[in-house]
Design an enzyme around this catalytic site. Structure first.
Site, PDB file in Angstrom:
ATOM      1  N   PRO A  53       0.834  -1.206   0.000  1.00 18.43           N
ATOM      2  CA  PRO A  53       0.000   0.000   0.000  1.00 18.43           C
ATOM      3  C   PRO A  53       0.867   1.253   0.000  1.00 18.43           C
ATOM      4  O   PRO A  53       1.831   1.344   0.757  1.00 18.43           O
ATOM      5  CB  PRO A  53      -0.786  -0.126   1.311  1.00 18.43           C
ATOM      6  CG  PRO A  53      -0.787  -1.590   1.602  1.00 18.43           C
ATOM      7  CD  PRO A  53       0.533  -2.101   1.116  1.00 18.43           C
ATOM      8  N   GLU A  54       0.550   2.178  -0.888  1.00 23.29           N
ATOM      9  CA  GLU A  54       1.314   3.417  -0.948  1.00 23.29           C
ATOM     10  C   GLU A  54       0.535   4.532  -0.252  1.00 23.29           C
ATOM     11  O   GLU A  54      -0.556   4.306   0.280  1.00 23.29           O
ATOM     12  CB  GLU A  54       1.628   3.755  -2.405  1.00 23.29           C
ATOM     13  CG  GLU A  54       2.499   2.684  -3.066  1.00 23.29           C
ATOM     14  CD  GLU A  54       3.289   3.224  -4.244  1.00 23.29           C
ATOM     15  OE1 GLU A  54       3.662   4.416  -4.232  1.00 23.29           O
ATOM     16  OE2 GLU A  54       3.527   2.446  -5.192  1.00 23.29           O
TER      17      GLU A  54
END
Length: 317
Positions: free
Chosen positions: A2-3
């Site tokens: 996840p960014e």
């Protein structure tokens, strides 16, 4: 992984069920994550949540006694579910609220973290972080000054959390494509105008991803279980051998800093950039003789890694 937009999306999704409510208890089923889950968390009972926030990719839950700090790691996700929801194999932690809901943390790879601090100002994981990319502190002049004497690949430079937080692999690829900059261009060679373009584009790309719910890929789920939509609009990331959306040239990829990088060799071509890319990956010392005084010392430095034939190397000339 996840960014930043995914983390921001998750934060916005869970906040209405946390803020101004009270933690009844925290259930830890698996404490062995990237770092051992802080023991203080299991002692929190009947503690009110005052607010939530984010620093880089860390979720911060502000309570009346201190701060719960979460990180999703490589494959983690958080959801809001009812108290009586069935427990899945990788559901490692629950924050049980007094509203009939709980925040559930699921992480198959267990690279995430759940920590505690009473003071954010001296929290050890935050001390060396750069500015937030959407903040005023992250501006063209700041980026230009940071890039001086940085003889590293531009993509690696942008992904350095000490420079700016939250520009992960996906959005670094997208930003460099939109800016027409090759990912192995040396950071120290950036001009002020290029820094201004980079800053503007990073802000636009991240803001758009946040608005559209974050890039899902295969590991991230929104809090309500629906995937995001921005992944369908990625221009170069994951699109090797597909036509460039600008010119139709096939998208190429290479490994930079152990991360897969995608670029258009036509739209992002820079003088010596492809030769420099080969230096990053391969090579023998004899290529030192193929250059001459006009090549930069950075190219010479990378020649130690070469392992390709003269003909192949000259084809990148």
């Amino acid at each position: 992984m996840p960014e930043l937009p995914e983390v921001e999306t998750a934060l916005r999704g869970v906040t209405p069920y946390l803020k101004d409510f009270t933690i009844e208890k925290i259930v830890v089923r698996q404490p062995q994550l990237r770092w051992v889950v802080s023991r203080e968390l299991t002692t929190l009972k009947n503690v009110k949540i005052l607010d939530t926030s984010r620093r880089a990719k860390y979720l911060i839950i502000h309570t009346e006694k201190g701060y719960i700090i979460g990180h999703l790691g490589m494959s983690g996700s958080v959801r809001i579910v009812p108290h009586d929801s069935p427990i899945d194999k990788h559901d490692h932690l629950d924050i049980v609220m007094n509203n009939g809901k709980l925040l559930r943390y699921n992480d198959p790879r267990r690279f995430g973290a759940w920590l505690w601090t009473e003071n954010l100002d001296d929290f050890h994981l935050f001390l060396k972080l750069g500015p937030e990319p959407l903040s005023d502190e992250f501006n063209a002049e700041y980026l230009f000054k940071k890039s001086r004497k940085k003889s590293t690949a531009l993509k690696t430079f942008l992904m350095d959390n000490a420079v700016v937080v939250g520009v992960g692999n996906i959005y670094a690829n997208e930003t460099l494509f939109l800016c027409g900059l090759h990912p192995v261009k040396l950071a120290e060679n950036l001009t002020r105008s290029q820094c201004a373009l980079l800053v503007e584009t990073i802000k636009d790309v991240l803001a758009k991803a946040i608005t559209q719910g974050g890039t899902t890929l295969k590991d991230f789920l929104q809090p309500d279980g629906r995937p995001g939509y921005f992944a369908q609009e990625l221009l170069v990331y994951g699109n090797k051998d597909k036509p460039c959306p600008k010119c139709g040239t096939k998208i190429e990829s290479m490994i930079i800093g152990q991360r897969n990088s995608f670029y258009c060799p036509h739209c992002q071509k820079k003088k010596w950039a492809l030769l420099h890319a080969y230096f990053l990956e391969k090579g023998t010392p004899e290529m030192r003789n193929w250059h001459g005084k006009e090549k930069s010392r950075q190219h010479i430095r990378y020649m130690e890694h070469l392992d390709i034939t003269n003909a192949k190397a000259r084809s990148y000339h």
